[in-house]
Design an enzyme around this catalytic site. Structure first.
Site, short mmCIF file in Angstrom:
data_model
loop_
_atom_site.label_atom_id
_atom_site.label_comp_id
_atom_site.label_asym_id
_atom_site.label_seq_id
_atom_site.Cartn_x
_atom_site.Cartn_y
_atom_site.Cartn_z
N PHE A 33 0.65 -1.02 0.07
CA PHE A 33 0.00 0.05 -0.02
C PHE A 33 0.94 1.35 -0.25
CE2 PHE A 33 -3.15 3.20 1.34
CZ PHE A 33 -4.38 2.61 0.86
N HIS A 132 -1.95 -3.28 -6.00
CA HIS A 132 -1.17 -3.15 -5.22
C HIS A 132 -2.24 -3.88 -3.47
CE1 HIS A 132 -3.60 0.24 -2.84
NE2 HIS A 132 -4.00 1.15 -3.60
N CYS A 133 -2.05 -4.21 -2.52
CA CYS A 133 -2.75 -4.73 -1.91
C CYS A 133 -2.67 -3.94 -0.39
CB CYS A 133 -3.15 -5.95 -1.53
SG CYS A 133 -1.91 -7.22 -1.56
N ASN A 134 -2.58 -4.58 0.48
CA ASN A 134 -2.34 -4.23 1.61
C ASN A 134 -0.65 -4.25 1.83
OD1 ASN A 134 -4.16 -3.22 3.02
ND2 ASN A 134 -5.05 -4.38 3.80
N THR A 140 -1.87 -9.01 -4.39
CA THR A 140 -1.32 -8.83 -5.44
C THR A 140 -0.45 -10.19 -5.87
OG1 THR A 140 -0.74 -6.66 -4.37
CG2 THR A 140 0.19 -7.99 -5.99
#
Length: 225
Positions: A33, A132-134, A140
């Site tokens: 992120f 993106h993810c976290n 991802t």
């Protein structure tokens, strides 16, 4: 040290890449992120779209940065490996359609909608997209892994890349998902594909835009019943 040298040093210190950042292929990047300290770096990339896989609301400071830099946000909340393989595959197929078509979309006369969002609205022929993810690891990693299958990477290479970015918490369920993901069921229009030399066009399915929309609407209706 002169004042000009100090200014250069400050500028260099401000260019901080996102965690787990990497170039996936031409025009597509991956990362964790993005934080405020990463904004100058994102500016350097010349992004015009961000595709996020998080479930939570996007932070206001990030939204403001996107608006100020004319970057379009697309959010598809993915619940990791906590959902059934079949439902997860459907969702990733729809996301992968978008990833595959981002490179050359100039706009349709009719939009392609998902969750009330016109997916093709605002894309240009020259694009740079960040996925993106976290943490930039599991969700991802799964999407990138499915993309690699489209590019005919071997499973050994796909899993090596997945583990490199997900370490030290690689998930066997994610790797199983990638292995079982059926790329032959990813349906999109061949006229709007990125120029990736790994793609085998003879194996891809050609459909018209209204058919894509109709298929998606049917699947969303089934999921809500």
């Amino acid at each position: 040290m002169s004042s000009s040298e100090e200014e250069i040093q400050v500028i260099e210190e401000e260019i901080i890449p996102c965690e787990n950042f990497n170039m996936v292929c031409k025009g597509i990047y991956r990362s964790a992120f993005p934080k405020k300290k990463n904004f100058p770096f994102l500016k350097k990339l010349g992004l015009n779209s961000i595709l996020t896989l998080i479930l939570e609301d996007y932070p206001e400071q990030n939204k403001k940065f996107l608006e100020e830099n004319n970057i379009k946000l697309f959010q598809f909340g993915v619940a990791g490996n906590k959902v059934a393989q079949s439902l997860r595959s459907i969702f990733y197929r729809h996301i992968l359609k978008i990833v595959m078509c981002l490179g050359t979309i100039c706009g349709y006369s009719r939009g392609y909608y998902m969750c009330g969002v016109n997916l093709y609205s605002g894309f240009s022929c020259r694009y740079q997209v960040l996925i993106h993810c976290n943490k930039g690891k599991h969700r991802t990693g799964c999407l990138v892994g499915c993309t690699r299958k489209m590019q005919h990477w071997s499973l050994t290479s796909i899993f090596d890349e997945y583990r490199r970015f997900s370490s030290p918490k690689s998930r066997s369920m994610d790797q199983q998902f990638i292995e079982l993901f059926d790329v032959s069921r990813v349906v999109f229009d061949l006229r709007y594909l990125p120029d990736w030399p790994e793609l085998s066009f003879s194996e891809l399915v050609l459909v018209k835009q209204p058919q894509i929309t109709h298929e998606l609407e049917n699947e969303e209706q089934k999921s809500s019943d």
